[in-house]
Design a protein around this motif. Structure first.
Motif, PDB file in Angstrom:
ATOM      1  N   UNK A   1       0.821  -1.216   0.000  1.00  0.00           N
ATOM      2  CA  UNK A   1       0.000   0.000   0.000  1.00  0.00           C
ATOM      3  C   UNK A   1       0.853   1.263   0.000  1.00  0.00           C
ATOM      4  N   UNK A   2       2.042   1.205   0.559  1.00  0.00           N
ATOM      5  CA  UNK A   2       2.879   2.391   0.664  1.00  0.00           C
ATOM      6  C   UNK A   2       3.681   2.672  -0.603  1.00  0.00           C
ATOM      7  N   UNK A   3       3.873   1.687  -1.442  1.00  0.00           N
ATOM      8  CA  UNK A   3       4.750   1.821  -2.604  1.00  0.00           C
ATOM      9  C   UNK A   3       4.163   2.755  -3.654  1.00  0.00           C
ATOM     10  N   UNK A   4       5.057   3.569  -4.252  1.00  0.00           N
ATOM     11  CA  UNK A   4       4.684   4.426  -5.369  1.00  0.00           C
ATOM     12  C   UNK A   4       5.719   4.248  -6.477  1.00  0.00           C
TER      13      UNK A   4
ATOM     14  N   UNK B   1      14.950   8.841  -2.606  1.00  0.00           N
ATOM     15  CA  UNK B   1      14.892   7.507  -3.211  1.00  0.00           C
ATOM     16  C   UNK B   1      15.622   6.498  -2.341  1.00  0.00           C
ATOM     17  N   UNK B   2      16.780   6.896  -1.825  1.00  0.00           N
ATOM     18  CA  UNK B   2      17.539   5.994  -0.958  1.00  0.00           C
ATOM     19  C   UNK B   2      16.794   5.724   0.346  1.00  0.00           C
ATOM     20  N   UNK B   3      16.346   6.786   0.997  1.00  0.00           N
ATOM     21  CA  UNK B   3      15.746   6.642   2.324  1.00  0.00           C
ATOM     22  C   UNK B   3      14.450   5.838   2.298  1.00  0.00           C
ATOM     23  N   UNK B   4      13.693   5.960   1.246  1.00  0.00           N
ATOM     24  CA  UNK B   4      12.400   5.272   1.163  1.00  0.00           C
ATOM     25  C   UNK B   4      12.503   3.914   0.480  1.00  0.00           C
ATOM     26  N   UNK B   5      13.731   3.480   0.221  1.00  0.00           N
ATOM     27  CA  UNK B   5      13.989   2.220  -0.499  1.00  0.00           C
ATOM     28  C   UNK B   5      13.239   2.236  -1.839  1.00  0.00           C
ATOM     29  N   UNK B   6      13.617   3.218  -2.660  1.00  0.00           N
ATOM     30  CA  UNK B   6      13.015   3.380  -3.985  1.00  0.00           C
ATOM     31  C   UNK B   6      11.506   3.611  -3.900  1.00  0.00           C
TER      32      UNK B   6
ATOM     33  N   UNK C   1       7.975   9.261   6.058  1.00  0.00           N
ATOM     34  CA  UNK C   1       7.839  10.082   4.845  1.00  0.00           C
ATOM     35  C   UNK C   1       8.921   9.665   3.866  1.00  0.00           C
ATOM     36  N   UNK C   2       8.865  10.206   2.657  1.00  0.00           N
ATOM     37  CA  UNK C   2       9.873   9.848   1.657  1.00  0.00           C
ATOM     38  C   UNK C   2      11.270  10.262   2.102  1.00  0.00           C
ATOM     39  N   UNK C   3      11.354  11.252   2.941  1.00  0.00           N
ATOM     40  CA  UNK C   3      12.623  11.721   3.502  1.00  0.00           C
ATOM     41  C   UNK C   3      13.080  10.867   4.674  1.00  0.00           C
ATOM     42  N   UNK C   4      12.193  10.002   5.160  1.00  0.00           N
ATOM     43  CA  UNK C   4      12.422   9.130   6.318  1.00  0.00           C
ATOM     44  C   UNK C   4      12.957   9.923   7.510  1.00  0.00           C
ATOM     45  N   UNK C   5      12.360  11.103   7.724  1.00  0.00           N
ATOM     46  CA  UNK C   5      12.822  11.938   8.825  1.00  0.00           C
ATOM     47  C   UNK C   5      12.195  11.484  10.143  1.00  0.00           C
ATOM     48  N   UNK C   6      12.865  11.802  11.227  1.00  0.00           N
ATOM     49  CA  UNK C   6      12.428  11.340  12.530  1.00  0.00           C
ATOM     50  C   UNK C   6      11.294  12.220  13.068  1.00  0.00           C
ATOM     51  N   UNK C   7      10.683  11.731  14.140  1.00  0.00           N
ATOM     52  CA  UNK C   7       9.453  12.340  14.657  1.00  0.00           C
ATOM     53  C   UNK C   7       9.539  13.842  14.890  1.00  0.00           C
ATOM     54  N   UNK C   8      10.585  14.354  15.549  1.00  0.00           N
ATOM     55  CA  UNK C   8      10.586  15.810  15.798  1.00  0.00           C
ATOM     56  C   UNK C   8      10.431  16.629  14.517  1.00  0.00           C
ATOM     57  N   UNK C   9      11.033  16.167  13.425  1.00  0.00           N
ATOM     58  CA  UNK C   9      10.911  16.888  12.166  1.00  0.00           C
ATOM     59  C   UNK C   9       9.528  16.694  11.548  1.00  0.00           C
TER      60      UNK C   9
END
Length: 210
Positions: free
Chosen positions: A48-51, A83-88, A104-112
């Motif tokens: 479901x998450x893949x784009x 692309x790297x952080x979200x595993x393509x 998120x696509x940026x794979x940022x941590x919760x505070x961000x």
């Protein structure tokens, strides 16, 4: 949607297109560029998450416009990172080790992600009252606010404009390896071979030689 080629590094408003170096002669769609940088994004595994690149390209192009990012070097770096952080673009949340609220696509941590949610007018009210001491459930609730497509692909451009210094932004604008290294320093990671591979493909896609 095109990451279009022009003699200036500005936004071609009429076509909602972004300028890349003039030496690359063929106009490529945003989806084509994403596919070149992230070859494994051309198809999805059914999750479901893949784009796919076809879906991601226009969304990223819109996000670059929203956050005023028109430089080929900056766009290339942000796509390489996301692309790297979200595993393509397969995942919108942290899978390993599974940190609550990270994604998120940026794979940022919760505070961000909390700061990002509060920066979006239509989400801010839903994130009000949540702070850095949030429970794991609250962290995941905030993540759920920013993972719909219209926000998920804006996290990388948002972080870059909000949390990377002017010096870092200018360095990445040059489209050089040193600029990308500076950008990764802003993100808080080192440039290993896997990250370099994405960056090298991004440079090729945009015709960068630095």
């Amino acid at each position: 949607m095109k990451f279009q080629l022009a003699t200036t590094a500005g936004l071609l408003l009429a076509g909602q297109a972004i300028a890349a170096p003039v030496k690359a002669r063929d106009v490529k769609s945003a989806a084509e560029i994403v596919g070149e940088i992230s070859p494994n994004s051309k198809t999805c595994d059914g999750s479901a998450e893949c784009r796919t690149a076809d879906q991601v390209g226009p969304l990223l192009a819109d996000a670059m416009v929203k956050y005023g990012i028109y430089s080929a070097g900056q766009i290339a770096g942000i796509i390489a990172l996301t692309a790297y952080e979200s595993v393509d673009y397969k995942y919108k949340h942290n899978v390993s080790p599974g940190r609550p609220g990270q994604g998120t696509s940026n794979m940022q941590q919760f505070p961000f992600n909390l700061e990002y949610a509060k920066s979006i007018p239509e989400l801010a009210a839903k994130a009000n009252g949540v702070d850095q001491n949030a429970s794991d459930d609250q962290k995941n609730d905030v993540l759920a606010l920013v993972t719909p497509d219209e926000y998920n692909f804006g996290s990388g451009p948002w972080y870059f404009t909000k949390h990377c210094s002017t010096d870092v932004q200018n360095a990445l604008k040059a489209g050089t390896d040193a600029g990308f290294e500076a950008y990764m320093g802003c993100v808080g990671v080192a440039v290993d071979q896997n990250r370099k591979d994405y960056w090298d493909r991004a440079k090729t896609a945009f015709g960068l030689s630095g």
